[in-house]
Design an enzyme around this catalytic site. Sequence first.
Site, PDB file in Angstrom:
ATOM      1  N   CYS A   1       0.810  -1.213   0.000  1.00  0.00           N
ATOM      2  CA  CYS A   1       0.000   0.000   0.000  1.00  0.00           C
ATOM      3  C   CYS A   1       0.850   1.272   0.000  1.00  0.00           C
ATOM      4  CB  CYS A   1      -0.976  -0.051   1.179  1.00  0.00           C
ATOM      5  SG  CYS A   1      -2.500   0.853   0.903  1.00  0.00           S
TER       6      CYS A   1
ATOM      7  N   ARG B   1     -13.012   4.789  -2.222  1.00  0.00           N
ATOM      8  CA  ARG B   1     -11.972   3.919  -1.732  1.00  0.00           C
ATOM      9  C   ARG B   1     -12.280   2.470  -2.122  1.00  0.00           C
ATOM     10  NH1 ARG B   1      -8.284   5.543   2.031  1.00  0.00           N
ATOM     11  NH2 ARG B   1      -7.434   3.838   3.274  1.00  0.00           N
TER      12      ARG B   1
ATOM     13  N   HIS C   1      -3.836  -5.950   1.906  1.00  0.00           N
ATOM     14  CA  HIS C   1      -3.649  -6.125   3.342  1.00  0.00           C
ATOM     15  C   HIS C   1      -4.158  -7.514   3.707  1.00  0.00           C
ATOM     16  CE1 HIS C   1      -2.664  -1.901   3.979  1.00  0.00           C
ATOM     17  NE2 HIS C   1      -3.702  -1.568   3.247  1.00  0.00           N
TER      18      HIS C   1
END
Lengths: 242, 412
Positions: A94, A129, A195
């Site tokens: 990220c 997002r 993640h």
Amino acid sequence: MSDRGLRVVWVYPDLLSTYGDQGNALVVERRAQQRGLAVQRTDVRSDEQVPTSADIYLIGGGEDRPQRLAAERLLRDGGLQRAVDNGAIIFSVCAGYQILGREFVNDLGEPQKGLGLLDVVSTRGEAERCVGDVLGDVDERLGLPQLTGFENHQGITHIGSGARPLARVRLGKGNGTGDGTEGAWNDTVFGTYMHGPVLARNPQIADMLIKLALDVNALPPVDDQWYEALRKERIAAALQPA
Amino acid sequence: MAGNPEPLSARAKLAVTAGRAAAAVSRAAGRGSGSVIGGKVALRLDPDLLAEVAHHLDIVLVSATNGKTTTTRLIAEALRANGGVVSNALGANMPAGITSALAGGSEAQYGVIEVDEKYLATVARDVTPKAIALLNLSRDQLDRAAETRMLAERWREGLSGSKAVIIANADDPLVVWAASSSPNVVWVAAGQEWKDDAWSCPACGGVMQRPGDDWFCGECGFRRPTPSWALSGDEVLDPHGSAWPIKLQLPGRANKANAATSAAVAAAFGVPPQTALERMHAVTAVAGRYDVVTFQEREVRLLLAKNPAGWLETFSLIDAPPAPVILSVNARGADGTDTSWLWDVDYSKLAGHPICVIGDRKLDLAVRLEVAGVDFQVCDNAVAAVRACPPGRIEAIANYTAFQDLRRVVGN
Ligand SMILES: [Zn+2]
């Protein structure tokens, strides 16, 4: 291989450790120890020098201002670049992934110079997002099973000719470029938006990093029953979102 | 201060009535207390209603990532020494729930109100509080919450013009950053076990130095303020240096910290620390939290832990090994759907406890515990997990919806 041990560096936990990505360091550490390797893990804060002679460097995700600060400090420090010159393996997630690229857009909305260790350029997405389970096929050159992860980001990353996509997503956004790519890699430097943390969801990637660092082709097997059960569940969840 | 409550405007009365009707319908339909839907209806009819229903009350706002529900209860209990209190005791902590709770308190003198972190600035502007208690800020619900530091920034901006006395935790740099824009702050050394959201200076981005209990930024001079109140072991030290014993029924260091902050709030309203702390003894379980329930011939203690800071505080209060521990984690909407935070919890602290794992995300927990190198067993459900534990006390730790599930199963 057990006489040499494995030196693992967790880079800048004070700035880039917001999304549980320190799990990647824990997974590498654990799986190396289960193979009888002595692991020396060092957590390097952003006011300390990055050691240049470790085997594996892990960088996580973080918030926007810490990302800018981390990039500034890593560029000034120069340790990661020297580590790569020394043959080190870097795995980034990220915000850390964006920092390793040539350029990203920072919290002030300005393009900021990255470390240039991966041939990628990142911008900020205008869309919502990207949040949710991801399923993808890892670059066949790496010979790894399906990628499962959780994405939670707004970035868009374009891959240049000096890097390859880490995976092609079947479900999820990945690099956010609309071409189905997710993450990027060259010989020794890896980046992903996943993640989860991603190495807990994909222990074969953790093993690949260890093998690359030790320059070996195989590792003794370990008991993967819980990893496999989790992978199965999350892959099914990605295929059948609630 | 309080006294002659001014009558509500005609519009406000209408809005309150409409809100009560909506709440009654919601209750009748079996959808909980209806306080949120009632508040929403009322606020739509009269957007100024929150300010109006708060007008005659001395308001205390309580906000934090962890401990706000319990602290709200403790403060409410302490202030009852002086007069009637209305409170959103069930944790409906956004503007609609708060409006609904306050609308029911026409006879009260005080309004003690828990506020969701994201709404603190808005609510503080609407209700003109006399006091605001700020306990801690840490990572929570990664998939949708604002960045923790940004929350501190919003608090700071929202509170800078407030006339309220701010009672704030001197041991949390993010809370100090948020509070220090206010002219009137009472600092409480309430402690904060979790430190991983404040290694970077909120003022300048420098690396924070944290020797012992102290903290400061090496670059800009932002540092821990000198507290006038402090938690010291089992006692609260007041600004005169007198020590007052804490005799809570609630367990754990974090609740002692909540009591210390509550004593400082109570003092701001003239309730002496001894009276305040004695009254806090009456608080037992808060919305089922800390409750001990007999189930399947075992004593199950129900512990809620929603985020890494909460889990850390919870690990420090459970019985020592070999007390069995049940862990339950879900990732439904109210929990946050990203489970990555499990890796910010140090589960190796549970070594030596027999551990049973349940919940929607038991496999995430299983991998987490496997990597932590602790023994565990995965169970199908809460009943199986309780039966897998030997008779006696069981510590059951769960995140938000997993906690609600657990309460239903064990009949709490
Ligand atoms: Zn500073």
